[in-house]
Write a protein that holds these residues in place. Sequence first.
Motif, PDB file in Angstrom:
ATOM      1  N   HIS A 228       2.874   7.347  -4.598  1.00  0.00           N
ATOM      2  CA  HIS A 228       2.597   7.872  -5.942  1.00  0.00           C
ATOM      3  C   HIS A 228       1.586   8.998  -5.889  1.00  0.00           C
ATOM      4  O   HIS A 228       1.754  10.038  -6.551  1.00  0.00           O
ATOM      5  CB  HIS A 228       2.099   6.741  -6.840  1.00  0.00           C
ATOM      6  N   ALA A 229       0.540   8.815  -5.103  1.00  0.00           N
ATOM      7  CA  ALA A 229      -0.476   9.865  -4.983  1.00  0.00           C
ATOM      8  C   ALA A 229       0.094  11.138  -4.378  1.00  0.00           C
ATOM      9  O   ALA A 229      -0.336  12.247  -4.714  1.00  0.00           O
ATOM     10  CB  ALA A 229      -1.644   9.351  -4.139  1.00  0.00           C
ATOM     11  N   ALA A 230       1.081  10.967  -3.498  1.00  0.00           N
ATOM     12  CA  ALA A 230       1.700  12.134  -2.846  1.00  0.00           C
ATOM     13  C   ALA A 230       2.832  12.721  -3.677  1.00  0.00           C
ATOM     14  O   ALA A 230       3.454  13.713  -3.263  1.00  0.00           O
ATOM     15  CB  ALA A 230       2.225  11.732  -1.474  1.00  0.00           C
ATOM     16  N   GLY A 231       3.125  12.117  -4.833  1.00  0.00           N
ATOM     17  CA  GLY A 231       4.214  12.600  -5.669  1.00  0.00           C
ATOM     18  C   GLY A 231       5.584  12.339  -5.079  1.00  0.00           C
ATOM     19  O   GLY A 231       6.544  13.054  -5.399  1.00  0.00           O
TER      20      GLY A 231
ATOM     21  N   ALA B 236       0.507   2.138 -10.437  1.00  0.00           N
ATOM     22  CA  ALA B 236       0.511   2.392  -8.992  1.00  0.00           C
ATOM     23  C   ALA B 236      -0.838   2.036  -8.372  1.00  0.00           C
ATOM     24  O   ALA B 236      -0.910   1.331  -7.355  1.00  0.00           O
ATOM     25  CB  ALA B 236       0.869   3.841  -8.705  1.00  0.00           C
ATOM     26  N   THR B 237      -1.917   2.517  -8.973  1.00  0.00           N
ATOM     27  CA  THR B 237      -3.255   2.235  -8.433  1.00  0.00           C
ATOM     28  C   THR B 237      -3.579   0.749  -8.516  1.00  0.00           C
ATOM     29  O   THR B 237      -4.257   0.197  -7.636  1.00  0.00           O
ATOM     30  CB  THR B 237      -4.310   3.047  -9.198  1.00  0.00           C
ATOM     31  N   ALA B 238      -3.083   0.080  -9.563  1.00  0.00           N
ATOM     32  CA  ALA B 238      -3.355  -1.347  -9.712  1.00  0.00           C
ATOM     33  C   ALA B 238      -2.808  -2.138  -8.541  1.00  0.00           C
ATOM     34  O   ALA B 238      -3.357  -3.192  -8.186  1.00  0.00           O
ATOM     35  CB  ALA B 238      -2.754  -1.862 -11.017  1.00  0.00           C
ATOM     36  N   MET B 239      -1.750  -1.638  -7.908  1.00  0.00           N
ATOM     37  CA  MET B 239      -1.148  -2.378  -6.794  1.00  0.00           C
ATOM     38  C   MET B 239      -2.062  -2.441  -5.574  1.00  0.00           C
ATOM     39  O   MET B 239      -1.821  -3.239  -4.663  1.00  0.00           O
ATOM     40  CB  MET B 239       0.202  -1.775  -6.430  1.00  0.00           C
TER      41      MET B 239
ATOM     42  N   ALA C 166       0.818  -1.221   0.000  1.00  0.00           N
ATOM     43  CA  ALA C 166       0.000   0.000   0.000  1.00  0.00           C
ATOM     44  C   ALA C 166       0.846   1.263   0.000  1.00  0.00           C
ATOM     45  O   ALA C 166       0.365   2.335  -0.402  1.00  0.00           O
ATOM     46  CB  ALA C 166      -0.940  -0.013   1.202  1.00  0.00           C
ATOM     47  N   THR C 167       2.108   1.182   0.429  1.00  0.00           N
ATOM     48  CA  THR C 167       2.942   2.383   0.436  1.00  0.00           C
ATOM     49  C   THR C 167       3.223   2.891  -0.973  1.00  0.00           C
ATOM     50  O   THR C 167       3.492   4.083  -1.159  1.00  0.00           O
ATOM     51  CB  THR C 167       4.290   2.128   1.143  1.00  0.00           C
ATOM     52  N   VAL C 168       3.167   2.011  -1.977  1.00  0.00           N
ATOM     53  CA  VAL C 168       3.482   2.440  -3.347  1.00  0.00           C
ATOM     54  C   VAL C 168       2.395   3.352  -3.913  1.00  0.00           C
ATOM     55  O   VAL C 168       2.695   4.470  -4.349  1.00  0.00           O
ATOM     56  CB  VAL C 168       3.735   1.221  -4.256  1.00  0.00           C
TER      57      VAL C 168
END
Length: 426
Positions: free
Chosen positions: A111-114, A184-187, A105-107
């Motif tokens: 990614h969302a946080a840039g 990223a979201t797929a993870m 979940a950290t990935v």
Amino acid sequence: MADDGAGRPPAAGSPVAPRASRHAVPALMFSQGVSVAGTQVTALALPALAILLLDAGPLAASLLFALEYGVQGLTGPFAGVLVDRVASRRRLLVAVDLAQLLLIATVPLAHAAGALTLAHLCAVAAVSGALGGISAIAVPTVVADFVPKDGLVAVNAKLAGARSVGQIAGPGLAAALVQAVGAATAMVADAVSYGLSALAMSLPRLRRDEEPPQAAARPGIAASLREGVDVLRGRPLLARLAVAAAALNLGGAGLAGLFAYFAYQVVDLSPGELGLTQDVYSIAAVTAVLTAKRVIRRVGLTRVIPLFGPLAAAALFLIPLASLGAALPVLVVYQAVFGFCATVWGVSWVTLQQQLSPPEQLGRVLGLSRSIGQLVMPVGALLGGTLAGAVGVTGALAVFAAIAVAGTLAVVSTRPQAFLPEGSRA
């Protein structure tokens, strides 16, 4: 405290017959299948993020693969010590699944946080590999805890089948998710799969796994590892099986790294034809899972190991032979023979480790054996390109096939008595 089925606790020091909830095997099957399918998403998403988002080169992409298997191999012996020491292996599996959930979940969060970096992806690959190694060792020990020895083949085959279903469904699911929502979201799907696996494993009570830990003093980590090594030294068959598995992994990793290039550039297959050969492998593996118990019963465990391992390795020679003509039929035969023989051999190998290892040291035996097999995989993958440059792609494929055959021949001359537990030998 566990009782003997008559409402009273067992006598001190007396063996307790394995007994399990009727939901234990289905829970393990669901856990294995769903987590393997989810892992396929991360296997596709991590290199995609590194290459497409972070502009990583081929070396960095290879590093992600090498980290996962390399760290798993390096930590395998210590994971075996942990599995042998914990009070509840089932709870350990739940804890590992939850740790994987948080790690994966950290990935998407980063990614969302840039804030996603290549170092972050490498850390995820390494830690996830180590956690995956713990699960891979703990599952067979949990099975050995509650399944009678004459039922091990059937349960191991069912678990192999669940993993095969996950491996078949996973790549398609992974590709669709990455295409639809981004890597990223797929993870998130992989994180969810670990949550479902943890939920499944938290439900059944597995009998011996639920007993309180023994109060006896435990040796240090170094002494515990030496005990595991002593088991392998005392049962040479277990050591030879580890060598055979490592040879198959080394040859397989080298071949896998070159297979797509060989198919497209040397024998001129189309993507559809290459996909067809891979479908044949999946069908053969599932067929092996469904028939493994019958095959092992008919052929005999003492003959399956020395027969099916070398057969699987010898099938690898069909890959370079495909360059001589009729490439598609030859590669279809390769995938069919290898998929069937390697799967039956794998079920037999795990079963023998469970039968021949002292129960209290099974985790260490599995950890040491897996370590040998895992450490050679990044070596094989990295050697593939180098060897192909020196002797050509077809020549490199033949060399890796020869390595696999030579290693699996280590168990061919094994005497039948070596397959029997210590207490049952005359």
